[in-house]
Design a protein around this motif. Structure first.
Motif, mmCIF file in Angstrom:
data_model
loop_
_atom_site.group_PDB
_atom_site.id
_atom_site.type_symbol
_atom_site.label_atom_id
_atom_site.label_comp_id
_atom_site.label_asym_id
_atom_site.label_seq_id
_atom_site.Cartn_x
_atom_site.Cartn_y
_atom_site.Cartn_z
ATOM 1 N N ILE A 87 -10.494 40.227 -2.198
ATOM 2 C CA ILE A 87 -9.886 41.229 -1.111
ATOM 3 C C ILE A 87 -9.834 42.659 -1.605
ATOM 4 O O ILE A 87 -9.694 43.033 -2.691
ATOM 5 C CB ILE A 87 -8.234 40.959 -1.073
ATOM 6 N N LEU A 88 -10.766 43.397 -0.702
ATOM 7 C CA LEU A 88 -10.716 45.134 -0.924
ATOM 8 C C LEU A 88 -9.288 45.521 -0.598
ATOM 9 O O LEU A 88 -9.083 45.408 0.820
ATOM 10 C CB LEU A 88 -11.941 45.495 -0.167
ATOM 11 N N VAL A 89 -8.775 46.247 -1.180
ATOM 12 C CA VAL A 89 -7.562 47.028 -0.981
ATOM 13 C C VAL A 89 -7.896 48.697 -0.934
ATOM 14 O O VAL A 89 -8.101 49.096 -2.008
ATOM 15 C CB VAL A 89 -6.299 46.746 -1.610
ATOM 16 N N LEU A 90 -7.930 49.078 0.413
ATOM 17 C CA LEU A 90 -7.989 50.714 0.112
ATOM 18 C C LEU A 90 -6.505 51.392 0.270
ATOM 19 O O LEU A 90 -5.751 50.956 0.888
ATOM 20 C CB LEU A 90 -8.926 51.117 1.590
ATOM 21 N N ALA A 121 1.897 47.614 -4.095
ATOM 22 C CA ALA A 121 2.633 46.059 -3.952
ATOM 23 C C ALA A 121 1.688 45.385 -3.400
ATOM 24 O O ALA A 121 1.566 44.005 -3.771
ATOM 25 C CB ALA A 121 3.644 46.658 -2.988
ATOM 26 N N VAL A 122 0.572 45.677 -2.257
ATOM 27 C CA VAL A 122 -0.188 44.639 -2.046
ATOM 28 C C VAL A 122 -1.203 44.136 -3.171
ATOM 29 O O VAL A 122 -1.368 42.838 -3.177
ATOM 30 C CB VAL A 122 -1.090 45.242 -0.921
ATOM 31 N N VAL A 123 -1.570 45.044 -3.936
ATOM 32 C CA VAL A 123 -2.574 44.800 -5.173
ATOM 33 C C VAL A 123 -1.875 43.845 -5.952
ATOM 34 O O VAL A 123 -2.592 42.550 -6.333
ATOM 35 C CB VAL A 123 -2.901 45.853 -5.776
ATOM 36 N N GLN A 124 -0.517 43.980 -6.295
ATOM 37 C CA GLN A 124 0.208 43.149 -7.049
ATOM 38 C C GLN A 124 0.361 41.967 -6.495
ATOM 39 O O GLN A 124 0.329 40.632 -6.996
ATOM 40 C CB GLN A 124 1.419 43.935 -7.501
ATOM 41 N N HIS A 125 0.648 41.671 -5.349
ATOM 42 C CA HIS A 125 0.894 40.540 -4.538
ATOM 43 C C HIS A 125 -0.460 39.636 -4.324
ATOM 44 O O HIS A 125 -0.030 38.277 -4.620
ATOM 45 C CB HIS A 125 1.110 40.693 -3.024
ATOM 46 N N ILE A 126 -1.451 40.193 -4.008
ATOM 47 C CA ILE A 126 -2.539 39.447 -3.914
ATOM 48 C C ILE A 126 -3.007 38.891 -5.430
ATOM 49 O O ILE A 126 -3.432 37.599 -5.493
ATOM 50 C CB ILE A 126 -3.711 40.384 -3.493
ATOM 51 N N ASP A 159 8.268 43.805 0.732
ATOM 52 C CA ASP A 159 8.699 42.951 2.075
ATOM 53 C C ASP A 159 7.686 42.438 2.889
ATOM 54 O O ASP A 159 7.635 41.578 3.779
ATOM 55 C CB ASP A 159 9.829 43.595 2.748
ATOM 56 N N ILE A 160 6.642 43.449 3.135
ATOM 57 C CA ILE A 160 5.411 43.007 3.938
ATOM 58 C C ILE A 160 4.230 42.340 3.394
ATOM 59 O O ILE A 160 3.434 42.186 4.193
ATOM 60 C CB ILE A 160 5.070 44.502 4.775
#
Length: 242
Positions: free
Chosen positions: A7-10, A19-24, A213-214
């Motif tokens: 997954i690429l996170v920009l 938070a998204v990086v950590q969750h993935i 939360d998201i």
């Protein structure tokens, strides 16, 4: 849920991006964490890259480097120094610049994501971050007694993102190329107590969200559990829009 997926996170160094990086990572996904600067060492599960999402050439180059990506999350939030000025004081040039920085960069991302999909013919899920204020008009009463406002550019961009997602999903017209939006309510980030209290009174009791939360909903949209969900906008707001 994301085991085996890249997954690429920009905008990976921002509040939501981190938070998204950590969750993935927790969901066993492999992350390519991209931001304007990259000053962190890569690990087995997180690769860091420098990419200015407002640069068409840099976005194209980044995607070409990773032909095996399964998903993209855009958490980037580029804006100029006048961003957040009262609507009646915003110059047309500043408004246009911010729309170009935010909505224009998402257009470039989707364009090259679509080209990437067509060349690789590998399933790809793209998640854009919109907002409840891309769905409804702002409630300006919650800003009373504070120096805050809801930027007019923000409303224009976030509403535009929802339709841009639908456009590209329909244009590519392939179930394996998915583009969806997530529209969260407000994300807590040191706002004044008066604002937090006023905001909470408009929800079902939780009030402002945390970035964490998201993340579950983002992971869901990236996963195979969300196959055939395409061109939609998922709202997470504890009832703010009810």
């Amino acid at each position: 849920m994301l085991s085996g997926k890249t997954i690429l996170v920009l905008g990976a160094q921002g509040l939501i991006g981190q938070a998204v990086v950590q969750h993935i990572n927790e969901k066993k996904g492999r992350v390519i964490a991209a931001d304007v600067t990259s000053d962190k060492a890569a690990s087995n599960d997180v690769i860091t890259e420098a990419c200015d999402i407002t640069s068409e050439a840099e976005v194209e180059h980044l995607l070409n480097q990773y032909p095996d990506i399964d998903g993209i999350v855009n958490c980037a939030y580029p804006r100029n120094s006048q961003y957040g000025t009262d609507a009646l004081e915003v110059s047309s040039s500043s408004f246009n610049e911010n729309v170009a920085l935010q909505l224009g960069s998402c257009f470039n991302l989707l364009k090259y994501a679509a080209k990437h999909f067509k060349s690789q013919q590998k399933p790809l899920s793209v998640v854009l971050l919109s907002s409840v204020y891309g769905v409804k008009a702002p409630d300006f009463s919650i800003y009373e007694g504070t120096s805050m406002t809801m930027p007019v550019e923000y409303a224009a961009v976030k509403s535009g993102l929802i339709h841009l997602a639908k456009y590209f999903a329909k244009y590519i017209n392939d179930s394996n190329f998915r583009v969806n939006c997530l529209s969260p309510g407000g994300i807590e980030n040191g706002q004044p107590e008066a604002f937090l209290k006023a905001y909470k009174s408009k929800t079902l009791g939780h009030g402002m969200l945390s970035a964490k939360d998201i993340c579950g909903s983002i992971a869901f949209l990236l996963s195979d559990e969300a196959n055939y969900i395409n061109g939609t906008n998922l709202t997470i707001d504890d009832g703010l829009t009810l």
